[in-house]
Design a protein around this motif. Structure first.
Motif, PDB file in Angstrom:
ATOM      1  N   GLU A  33      32.066  53.839  40.619  1.00  0.00           N
ATOM      2  CA  GLU A  33      32.585  53.881  41.905  1.00  0.00           C
ATOM      3  C   GLU A  33      31.363  54.007  42.736  1.00  0.00           C
ATOM      4  O   GLU A  33      31.777  53.553  43.965  1.00  0.00           O
ATOM      5  N   HIS A  34      30.292  54.461  42.522  1.00  0.00           N
ATOM      6  CA  HIS A  34      29.226  54.794  43.359  1.00  0.00           C
ATOM      7  C   HIS A  34      28.026  53.954  43.303  1.00  0.00           C
ATOM      8  O   HIS A  34      27.004  54.128  43.770  1.00  0.00           O
ATOM      9  N   GLN A  35      27.924  53.102  42.418  1.00  0.00           N
ATOM     10  CA  GLN A  35      26.911  52.062  41.969  1.00  0.00           C
ATOM     11  C   GLN A  35      26.872  50.949  43.115  1.00  0.00           C
ATOM     12  O   GLN A  35      28.210  50.792  43.584  1.00  0.00           O
ATOM     13  N   PRO A  36      25.920  50.267  43.329  1.00  0.00           N
ATOM     14  CA  PRO A  36      26.108  49.386  44.397  1.00  0.00           C
ATOM     15  C   PRO A  36      27.127  48.028  44.055  1.00  0.00           C
ATOM     16  O   PRO A  36      27.556  47.346  44.979  1.00  0.00           O
ATOM     17  N   PHE A  37      27.251  47.745  42.785  1.00  0.00           N
ATOM     18  CA  PHE A  37      27.723  46.429  42.694  1.00  0.00           C
ATOM     19  C   PHE A  37      29.346  46.576  42.539  1.00  0.00           C
ATOM     20  O   PHE A  37      29.745  45.420  42.799  1.00  0.00           O
ATOM     21  N   THR A  38      29.781  47.607  42.861  1.00  0.00           N
ATOM     22  CA  THR A  38      31.227  47.677  42.691  1.00  0.00           C
ATOM     23  C   THR A  38      31.568  47.350  44.138  1.00  0.00           C
ATOM     24  O   THR A  38      32.636  46.597  44.259  1.00  0.00           O
ATOM     25  N   PRO A  39      31.368  47.911  45.319  1.00  0.00           N
ATOM     26  CA  PRO A  39      31.727  47.369  46.651  1.00  0.00           C
ATOM     27  C   PRO A  39      31.414  45.971  46.915  1.00  0.00           C
ATOM     28  O   PRO A  39      32.148  45.241  47.386  1.00  0.00           O
ATOM     29  N   ILE A  40      30.070  45.621  46.196  1.00  0.00           N
ATOM     30  CA  ILE A  40      29.874  44.168  46.385  1.00  0.00           C
ATOM     31  C   ILE A  40      30.771  43.125  45.828  1.00  0.00           C
ATOM     32  O   ILE A  40      31.515  42.462  46.656  1.00  0.00           O
TER      33      ILE A  40
ATOM     34  N   ASP B 106      33.983  43.959  44.952  1.00  0.00           N
ATOM     35  CA  ASP B 106      35.158  44.219  45.634  1.00  0.00           C
ATOM     36  C   ASP B 106      35.315  43.387  46.876  1.00  0.00           C
ATOM     37  O   ASP B 106      36.494  43.175  47.317  1.00  0.00           O
ATOM     38  N   THR B 107      34.176  43.325  47.737  1.00  0.00           N
ATOM     39  CA  THR B 107      34.275  42.579  48.788  1.00  0.00           C
ATOM     40  C   THR B 107      34.353  41.085  48.501  1.00  0.00           C
ATOM     41  O   THR B 107      35.058  40.392  49.163  1.00  0.00           O
ATOM     42  N   VAL B 108      33.709  40.551  47.496  1.00  0.00           N
ATOM     43  CA  VAL B 108      33.861  38.933  47.160  1.00  0.00           C
ATOM     44  C   VAL B 108      35.353  38.888  46.588  1.00  0.00           C
ATOM     45  O   VAL B 108      35.559  37.716  47.192  1.00  0.00           O
ATOM     46  N   ARG B 109      35.560  39.654  45.997  1.00  0.00           N
ATOM     47  CA  ARG B 109      37.031  39.463  45.499  1.00  0.00           C
ATOM     48  C   ARG B 109      37.916  39.534  46.439  1.00  0.00           C
ATOM     49  O   ARG B 109      38.949  38.619  46.762  1.00  0.00           O
ATOM     50  N   GLY B 110      37.878  40.429  47.435  1.00  0.00           N
ATOM     51  CA  GLY B 110      38.926  40.425  48.507  1.00  0.00           C
ATOM     52  C   GLY B 110      38.633  39.500  49.615  1.00  0.00           C
ATOM     53  O   GLY B 110      39.801  38.989  49.997  1.00  0.00           O
ATOM     54  N   LEU B 111      37.696  38.850  49.660  1.00  0.00           N
ATOM     55  CA  LEU B 111      37.357  37.740  50.731  1.00  0.00           C
ATOM     56  C   LEU B 111      38.004  36.443  50.258  1.00  0.00           C
ATOM     57  O   LEU B 111      38.709  35.532  50.860  1.00  0.00           O
ATOM     58  N   LEU B 112      37.760  36.250  48.696  1.00  0.00           N
ATOM     59  CA  LEU B 112      38.340  35.016  48.179  1.00  0.00           C
ATOM     60  C   LEU B 112      39.717  35.019  48.064  1.00  0.00           C
ATOM     61  O   LEU B 112      40.586  34.108  47.940  1.00  0.00           O
TER      62      LEU B 112
ATOM     63  N   GLY C 148      41.661  36.085  50.365  1.00  0.00           N
ATOM     64  CA  GLY C 148      42.150  36.070  51.907  1.00  0.00           C
ATOM     65  C   GLY C 148      42.319  37.474  52.379  1.00  0.00           C
ATOM     66  O   GLY C 148      43.117  37.411  53.272  1.00  0.00           O
ATOM     67  N   GLY C 149      41.477  38.484  51.874  1.00  0.00           N
ATOM     68  CA  GLY C 149      41.529  39.926  52.463  1.00  0.00           C
ATOM     69  C   GLY C 149      42.508  40.566  52.031  1.00  0.00           C
ATOM     70  O   GLY C 149      42.497  41.902  52.481  1.00  0.00           O
ATOM     71  N   VAL C 150      43.084  40.243  51.048  1.00  0.00           N
ATOM     72  CA  VAL C 150      44.282  41.227  50.311  1.00  0.00           C
ATOM     73  C   VAL C 150      43.525  42.277  49.552  1.00  0.00           C
ATOM     74  O   VAL C 150      42.830  42.098  48.911  1.00  0.00           O
ATOM     75  N   GLY C 151      43.990  43.522  49.934  1.00  0.00           N
ATOM     76  CA  GLY C 151      43.229  44.976  49.521  1.00  0.00           C
ATOM     77  C   GLY C 151      41.859  45.147  49.879  1.00  0.00           C
ATOM     78  O   GLY C 151      41.454  46.128  49.179  1.00  0.00           O
ATOM     79  N   LEU C 152      41.503  44.428  50.821  1.00  0.00           N
ATOM     80  CA  LEU C 152      40.111  44.634  51.133  1.00  0.00           C
ATOM     81  C   LEU C 152      40.246  45.421  52.646  1.00  0.00           C
ATOM     82  O   LEU C 152      40.746  45.225  53.524  1.00  0.00           O
ATOM     83  N   ASP C 153      39.271  46.523  52.571  1.00  0.00           N
ATOM     84  CA  ASP C 153      39.099  47.427  53.762  1.00  0.00           C
ATOM     85  C   ASP C 153      37.878  47.353  54.505  1.00  0.00           C
ATOM     86  O   ASP C 153      36.737  47.077  53.492  1.00  0.00           O
ATOM     87  N   GLY C 154      37.574  47.801  55.572  1.00  0.00           N
ATOM     88  CA  GLY C 154      36.334  47.870  56.380  1.00  0.00           C
ATOM     89  C   GLY C 154      35.133  48.736  55.594  1.00  0.00           C
ATOM     90  O   GLY C 154      33.993  48.511  55.573  1.00  0.00           O
ATOM     91  N   ALA C 155      35.933  49.789  54.789  1.00  0.00           N
ATOM     92  CA  ALA C 155      34.597  50.819  54.578  1.00  0.00           C
ATOM     93  C   ALA C 155      34.016  50.105  53.076  1.00  0.00           C
ATOM     94  O   ALA C 155      32.725  50.142  52.939  1.00  0.00           O
ATOM     95  N   THR C 156      34.851  49.114  52.445  1.00  0.00           N
ATOM     96  CA  THR C 156      34.182  48.581  51.112  1.00  0.00           C
ATOM     97  C   THR C 156      33.331  47.572  51.605  1.00  0.00           C
ATOM     98  O   THR C 156      32.203  47.450  51.097  1.00  0.00           O
ATOM     99  N   VAL C 157      33.563  46.747  52.724  1.00  0.00           N
ATOM    100  CA  VAL C 157      32.537  45.645  53.279  1.00  0.00           C
ATOM    101  C   VAL C 157      31.460  46.734  53.562  1.00  0.00           C
ATOM    102  O   VAL C 157      30.189  45.959  53.393  1.00  0.00           O
ATOM    103  N   ALA C 158      31.497  47.376  54.394  1.00  0.00           N
ATOM    104  CA  ALA C 158      30.522  48.372  54.929  1.00  0.00           C
ATOM    105  C   ALA C 158      29.478  48.628  53.870  1.00  0.00           C
ATOM    106  O   ALA C 158      28.399  48.525  54.001  1.00  0.00           O
TER     107      ALA C 158
END
Length: 278
Positions: free
Chosen positions: A224-231, A233-239, A241-251
């Motif tokens: 949960e705290h290593q760099p690639f998990t939010p990266i 998750d962001t790519v997955r959420g954008l593909l 259509g934004g489902v399950g994606l929040d601003g904190a993860t993108v940030a």
């Protein structure tokens, strides 16, 4: 043995953009001359795509998408889950090739010769990074095209695609600078080829292939705290259509990319400017 110190001569003026373009063309020519490095960037993720979808996907799909039955339905669910992870791995794999290229230049004395030439300081590294970013984008298109060909259907709209391109470009630049530094810091080309392997392993220790919720306590904390998990998750959420994606993860994804890129750039610049003794 007497040490020979190679330093850069003083320069008067210069054309940084022209020098970067020249080094960029050199990097592309090297990609043609050493096609094995370029093919590795694409072939590796494609093999993993087929392996994980057609061998493991039927069973793994039921784990990443509750209620999905093993078999064809599971493979389709796992294809949707794993494709974003493989796009990130494609970018990281391109970083391994630039680490090898940088080590080859350093070991062969090319970097030392660049320092004695009337070129803009750092253009040799910037040209390599730019060339690797372009190769990464081309590889991403091929890997995503292969995923679509076997059934993947992204739900992204125009804004999501633009945001996705921005995130992947930022990641490509960050990884390229870090891997340039790893290549310059390596004592041999063989060492440089192994140095970025930890970056290839991190997606496996994050949300790349299974949800972090399925991991035991300490492993889950790291994931949960290593760099690639939010990266990822962001790519997955954008593909999606934004489902399950929040601003904190993108940030978090953007901050990690910036930190990796800045650290890699400063380290690479320091290594390039360091006097090399042979």
């Amino acid at each position: 043995m007497t040490a020979i110190t190679v330093t850069a001569p003083a320069r008067a003026g210069g054309k940084p953009l022209a020098d970067v373009r020249t080094m960029f063309r050199r990097n592309l020519l090297r990609a043609v001359r050493y096609p094995g490095l370029t093919l590795f960037v694409v072939v590796g993720p494609l093999v993993m795509l087929l392996l994980f979808v057609y061998i493991f996907g039927g069973a793994f799909g039921a784990g990443v998408a509750p209620g999905v039955a093993p078999g064809a339905e599971g493979r389709a669910a796992y294809l949707t889950y794993i494709t974003p992870s493989l796009l990130v791995l494609t970018v990281v794999g391109a970083g391994q090739s630039i680490a090898i290229s940088a080590a080859m230049d350093a070991a062969g004395g090319i970097m030392a010769r660049f320092k004695t030439m009337a070129i803009s300081p750092g253009s040799a590294l910037s040209g390599q990074v730019l060339g690797t970013v372009v190769q990464s984008i081309a590889a991403l298109v091929l890997v995503l095209g292969a995923a679509v060909a076997i059934g993947y259907r992204p739900q992204a709209d125009a804004v999501d695609w633009l945001a996705l391109l921005g995130v992947l470009l930022l990641l490509a630049v960050a990884i390229s600078w870090l891997c340039v530094a790893l290549g310059l810091n390596a004592r041999s080309v063989e060492t440089a080829s192994n140095a970025p392997l930890i970056l290839l392993l991190l997606p496996f220790l994050g949300s790349g292939f299974v949800p972090v919720e399925t991991m035991p306590g300490p492993v889950r904390w790291f994931a949960e705290h290593q760099p690639f998990t939010p990266i990822i998750d962001t790519v997955r959420g954008l593909l999606a259509g934004g489902v399950g994606l929040d601003g904190a993860t993108v940030a978090k994804a953007v901050v990690w990319c910036v930190l990796i890129g800045v650290a890699g750039y400063l380290w690479a610049r320091s290594l390039y400017r360091r006097e090399r003794r042979v």
